[in-house]
Design a protein around this motif. Structure first.
Motif, PDB file in Angstrom:
ATOM      1  N   LYS A 139       0.844  -1.181   0.000  1.00 33.41           N
ATOM      2  CA  LYS A 139       0.000   0.000   0.000  1.00 33.41           C
ATOM      3  C   LYS A 139       0.889   1.244   0.000  1.00 33.41           C
ATOM      4  O   LYS A 139       2.035   1.187   0.447  1.00 33.41           O
ATOM      5  N   PRO A 140       0.385   2.365  -0.499  1.00 30.40           N
ATOM      6  CA  PRO A 140       1.174   3.604  -0.468  1.00 30.40           C
ATOM      7  C   PRO A 140       1.686   3.898   0.934  1.00 30.40           C
ATOM      8  O   PRO A 140       0.959   3.777   1.913  1.00 30.40           O
ATOM      9  N   GLY A 141       2.967   4.243   1.004  1.00 32.68           N
ATOM     10  CA  GLY A 141       3.618   4.479   2.289  1.00 32.68           C
ATOM     11  C   GLY A 141       4.503   3.323   2.721  1.00 32.68           C
ATOM     12  O   GLY A 141       5.417   3.510   3.542  1.00 32.68           O
ATOM     13  N   ASP A 142       4.257   2.126   2.152  1.00 27.78           N
ATOM     14  CA  ASP A 142       5.127   0.987   2.446  1.00 27.78           C
ATOM     15  C   ASP A 142       6.486   1.185   1.775  1.00 27.78           C
ATOM     16  O   ASP A 142       6.613   1.958   0.813  1.00 27.78           O
ATOM     17  N   THR A 143       7.494   0.489   2.274  1.00 27.29           N
ATOM     18  CA  THR A 143       8.837   0.618   1.702  1.00 27.29           C
ATOM     19  C   THR A 143       9.284  -0.677   1.042  1.00 27.29           C
ATOM     20  O   THR A 143       8.870  -1.771   1.437  1.00 27.29           O
ATOM     21  N   VAL A 144      10.105  -0.524   0.027  1.00 31.05           N
ATOM     22  CA  VAL A 144      10.730  -1.647  -0.662  1.00 31.05           C
ATOM     23  C   VAL A 144      12.209  -1.329  -0.813  1.00 31.05           C
ATOM     24  O   VAL A 144      12.585  -0.176  -1.049  1.00 31.05           O
ATOM     25  N   GLU A 145      13.037  -2.340  -0.682  1.00 31.72           N
ATOM     26  CA  GLU A 145      14.485  -2.145  -0.807  1.00 31.72           C
ATOM     27  C   GLU A 145      14.946  -2.439  -2.233  1.00 31.72           C
ATOM     28  O   GLU A 145      14.510  -3.410  -2.852  1.00 31.72           O
ATOM     29  N   PHE A 146      15.828  -1.577  -2.733  1.00 32.46           N
ATOM     30  CA  PHE A 146      16.406  -1.753  -4.062  1.00 32.46           C
ATOM     31  C   PHE A 146      17.904  -1.523  -3.993  1.00 32.46           C
ATOM     32  O   PHE A 146      18.397  -0.770  -3.150  1.00 32.46           O
ATOM     33  N   LYS A 147      18.630  -2.156  -4.922  1.00 35.99           N
ATOM     34  CA  LYS A 147      20.037  -1.831  -5.106  1.00 35.99           C
ATOM     35  C   LYS A 147      20.349  -1.823  -6.598  1.00 35.99           C
ATOM     36  O   LYS A 147      19.639  -2.384  -7.419  1.00 35.99           O
ATOM     37  N   GLY A 148      21.476  -1.185  -6.943  1.00 35.71           N
ATOM     38  CA  GLY A 148      21.850  -1.033  -8.333  1.00 35.71           C
ATOM     39  C   GLY A 148      22.294   0.406  -8.575  1.00 35.71           C
ATOM     40  O   GLY A 148      22.697   1.095  -7.641  1.00 35.71           O
ATOM     41  N   PRO A 149      22.173   0.911  -9.791  1.00 33.15           N
ATOM     42  CA  PRO A 149      21.772   0.206 -11.008  1.00 33.15           C
ATOM     43  C   PRO A 149      22.936  -0.573 -11.621  1.00 33.15           C
ATOM     44  O   PRO A 149      24.099  -0.290 -11.349  1.00 33.15           O
ATOM     45  N   TYR A 150      22.578  -1.540 -12.470  1.00 34.67           N
ATOM     46  CA  TYR A 150      23.559  -2.381 -13.146  1.00 34.67           C
ATOM     47  C   TYR A 150      23.394  -2.228 -14.653  1.00 34.67           C
ATOM     48  O   TYR A 150      22.332  -2.498 -15.204  1.00 34.67           O
ATOM     49  N   MET A 151      24.455  -1.785 -15.299  1.00 37.19           N
ATOM     50  CA  MET A 151      24.413  -1.507 -16.732  1.00 37.19           C
ATOM     51  C   MET A 151      24.298  -2.799 -17.538  1.00 37.19           C
ATOM     52  O   MET A 151      24.981  -3.788 -17.268  1.00 37.19           O
ATOM     53  N   ASN A 152      23.427  -2.764 -18.561  1.00 33.71           N
ATOM     54  CA  ASN A 152      23.286  -3.893 -19.472  1.00 33.71           C
ATOM     55  C   ASN A 152      23.841  -3.566 -20.858  1.00 33.71           C
ATOM     56  O   ASN A 152      24.644  -4.301 -21.401  1.00 33.71           O
ATOM     57  N   PHE A 153      23.383  -2.458 -21.400  1.00 33.46           N
ATOM     58  CA  PHE A 153      23.865  -2.027 -22.712  1.00 33.46           C
ATOM     59  C   PHE A 153      24.049  -0.519 -22.670  1.00 33.46           C
ATOM     60  O   PHE A 153      23.109   0.223 -22.380  1.00 33.46           O
ATOM     61  N   GLU A 154      25.239  -0.066 -22.957  1.00 31.90           N
ATOM     62  CA  GLU A 154      25.520   1.366 -22.922  1.00 31.90           C
ATOM     63  C   GLU A 154      25.210   1.983 -24.276  1.00 31.90           C
ATOM     64  O   GLU A 154      25.963   1.835 -25.239  1.00 31.90           O
ATOM     65  N   TYR A 155      24.086   2.667 -24.336  1.00 33.08           N
ATOM     66  CA  TYR A 155      23.693   3.294 -25.598  1.00 33.08           C
ATOM     67  C   TYR A 155      24.352   4.656 -25.765  1.00 33.08           C
ATOM     68  O   TYR A 155      24.416   5.459 -24.829  1.00 33.08           O
ATOM     69  N   LYS A 156      24.827   4.919 -26.987  1.00 35.93           N
ATOM     70  CA  LYS A 156      25.413   6.208 -27.325  1.00 35.93           C
ATOM     71  C   LYS A 156      24.722   6.749 -28.573  1.00 35.93           C
ATOM     72  O   LYS A 156      24.428   5.992 -29.505  1.00 35.93           O
ATOM     73  N   PRO A 157      24.421   8.041 -28.608  1.00 36.74           N
ATOM     74  CA  PRO A 157      23.721   8.629 -29.753  1.00 36.74           C
ATOM     75  C   PRO A 157      24.441   8.359 -31.071  1.00 36.74           C
ATOM     76  O   PRO A 157      25.668   8.449 -31.149  1.00 36.74           O
ATOM     77  N   ASN A 158      23.659   7.982 -32.078  1.00 36.38           N
ATOM     78  CA  ASN A 158      24.168   7.757 -33.433  1.00 36.38           C
ATOM     79  C   ASN A 158      25.209   6.644 -33.511  1.00 36.38           C
ATOM     80  O   ASN A 158      26.014   6.611 -34.453  1.00 36.38           O
ATOM     81  N   MET A 159      25.198   5.758 -32.548  1.00 37.02           N
ATOM     82  CA  MET A 159      26.163   4.654 -32.588  1.00 37.02           C
ATOM     83  C   MET A 159      25.867   3.686 -33.740  1.00 37.02           C
ATOM     84  O   MET A 159      26.753   2.988 -34.218  1.00 37.02           O
ATOM     85  N   LYS A 160      24.606   3.669 -34.177  1.00 35.94           N
ATOM     86  CA  LYS A 160      24.201   2.878 -35.329  1.00 35.94           C
ATOM     87  C   LYS A 160      23.238   3.704 -36.172  1.00 35.94           C
ATOM     88  O   LYS A 160      22.539   4.569 -35.667  1.00 35.94           O
ATOM     89  N   LYS A 161      23.184   3.404 -37.455  1.00 43.73           N
ATOM     90  CA  LYS A 161      22.252   4.100 -38.329  1.00 43.73           C
ATOM     91  C   LYS A 161      20.825   3.669 -38.031  1.00 43.73           C
ATOM     92  O   LYS A 161      19.896   4.490 -38.058  1.00 43.73           O
ATOM     93  N   SER A 162      20.639   2.384 -37.731  1.00 46.31           N
ATOM     94  CA  SER A 162      19.304   1.851 -37.479  1.00 46.31           C
ATOM     95  C   SER A 162      19.325   0.886 -36.310  1.00 46.31           C
ATOM     96  O   SER A 162      20.310   0.165 -36.099  1.00 46.31           O
ATOM     97  N   ILE A 163      18.227   0.860 -35.561  1.00 40.14           N
ATOM     98  CA  ILE A 163      18.038  -0.089 -34.478  1.00 40.14           C
ATOM     99  C   ILE A 163      16.709  -0.797 -34.697  1.00 40.14           C
ATOM    100  O   ILE A 163      15.672  -0.152 -34.886  1.00 40.14           O
ATOM    101  N   GLY A 164      16.739  -2.117 -34.680  1.00 37.87           N
ATOM    102  CA  GLY A 164      15.522  -2.915 -34.748  1.00 37.87           C
ATOM    103  C   GLY A 164      15.277  -3.554 -33.391  1.00 37.87           C
ATOM    104  O   GLY A 164      16.228  -3.916 -32.696  1.00 37.87           O
ATOM    105  N   MET A 165      14.014  -3.677 -33.021  1.00 38.10           N
ATOM    106  CA  MET A 165      13.669  -4.232 -31.717  1.00 38.10           C
ATOM    107  C   MET A 165      12.560  -5.262 -31.842  1.00 38.10           C
ATOM    108  O   MET A 165      11.602  -5.061 -32.600  1.00 38.10           O
ATOM    109  N   ILE A 166      12.683  -6.342 -31.064  1.00 37.01           N
ATOM    110  CA  ILE A 166      11.609  -7.328 -30.947  1.00 37.01           C
ATOM    111  C   ILE A 166      11.349  -7.518 -29.465  1.00 37.01           C
ATOM    112  O   ILE A 166      12.245  -7.919 -28.713  1.00 37.01           O
ATOM    113  N   ALA A 167      10.123  -7.218 -29.047  1.00 35.56           N
ATOM    114  CA  ALA A 167       9.773  -7.331 -27.631  1.00 35.56           C
ATOM    115  C   ALA A 167       8.540  -8.196 -27.463  1.00 35.56           C
ATOM    116  O   ALA A 167       7.621  -8.155 -28.284  1.00 35.56           O
ATOM    117  N   GLY A 168       8.507  -8.974 -26.385  1.00 33.14           N
ATOM    118  CA  GLY A 168       7.339  -9.765 -26.036  1.00 33.14           C
ATOM    119  C   GLY A 168       6.917  -9.453 -24.621  1.00 33.14           C
ATOM    120  O   GLY A 168       7.722  -9.506 -23.695  1.00 33.14           O
TER     121      GLY A 168
END
Length: 301
Positions: A139-168
């Motif tokens: 419920k609002p007001g409850d607390t949750v613990e988190f740690k991180g963040p952990y990098m997965n893919f470092e995106y840089k502007p214009n690093m590729k001409k095109s990006i395709g994505m498939i998500a489920g």
């Protein structure tokens, strides 16, 4: 043997309604320039120790998915969540009278720094999902613990001409983060195309946001795939992601493009092969390999 093969295939491609097993969900909305004041602030996150965050609100965004907003407990700390990275949630549940610690990684789909700083998570509930049931019980007001963040893919502007994505399913979250990062930067000319697969129209997360972005940015296109589409006025595809669909909507194999894939195990195995472990991409396999893509052309979340 042929009957068994068809049965496995049908079961194999019923992937879109399930949550991606590799949950690499990252934040969006990072400002292009960071003030010196922000640099001097201490991060609210820690990669080595769990920190408490308050649940500010939660609301249903589909029949089985909620958007949770967590606020920073200390106002003088910053939310430094780079693209694309995930954070790990920790909770404690009661299992037959015993306290059991559970953890699971998530990617914030949005965050804001400042006095009223917050980050948002999209969480789909499953009857067997310990963490999703735990979060849905808060419920609002409850607390949750988190740690991180952990990098997965470092995106840089214009690093590729095109990006395709498939998500489920909830595999859309790391894609959404990168899409927002590209489109918020007017100097980034990358063309982004997304194939987003789900079971039904009600399962499509962030659809309004994606449609709005596609209407206002000529370098972003989205194509939807539904296993059970509505009977009338459905303009997307029906079934599952096919080789023909990939050839029609995503960039072809090239060193000038990258294909991102995020979804549940069956989807990953069918399209690109599963990751060996969270830190290893593993070999490229499946549909994308057959279409001529190389290992360095594909990134698995």
């Amino acid at each position: 043997k042929e009957k068994k093969k068809k049965m496995i295939t049908r079961r194999f491609f019923r992937f879109a309604g399930f949550s991606a097993s590799v949950v690499c969900f990252t934040a969006v909305g990072i400002q292009s320039s960071i003030s010196q004041e922000k640099k001097n602030k201490e991060s609210a996150f820690d990669q080595n120790q769990f920190q408490k965050f308050y649940l500010q609100s939660s609301e249903f965004v589909s029949h089985n998915t909620r958007r949770f907003r967590f606020s920073v407990s200390e106002k003088d700390k910053t939310l430094d969540i780079p693209v694309s990275s995930c954070i790990v949630a920790r909770g404690v549940i009661d299992t037959k009278g015993k306290k059991t610690e559970i953890t699971r990684p998530y990617t914030p789909v949005e965050f804001r720094d400042g006095e009223n700083g917050y980050f948002d998570l999209l969480v789909k509930k499953y009857t067997w999902g310990e963490m999703s049931n735990y979060l849905f019980s808060l419920k609002p007001g409850d607390t949750v613990e988190f740690k991180g963040p952990y990098m997965n893919f470092e995106y840089k502007p214009n690093m590729k001409k095109s990006i395709g994505m498939i998500a489920g399913g909830t595999g859309i979250t790391p894609m959404y983060q990168i899409i927002k990062r590209v489109l918020q930067n007017t100097d980034d000319k990358t063309n982004v195309s997304l194939i987003f697969a789900n079971v039904s129209e009600w399962d499509i997360l962030l659809k309004k946001e994606l449609d709005d972005l596609a209407q206002t940015h000529k370098n972003f296109k989205v194509h939807y795939v539904l296993e059970n589409p509505p009977k009338n006025d459905w303009k997307g595809s029906t079934g599952y992601v096919t080789p023909k669909m990939i050839q029609s909507y995503l960039p072809p194999p090239s060193d000038n493009s990258t294909i991102f894939v995020c979804g549940p195990p069956a989807m990953m195995k069918a399209l690109c092969g599963q990751k060996e472990n969270p830190n290893s991409q593993g070999d490229l396999a499946g549909v994308l390999k057959k279409l001529g893509y190389q290992k360095n052309h594909v990134f698995k979340f």
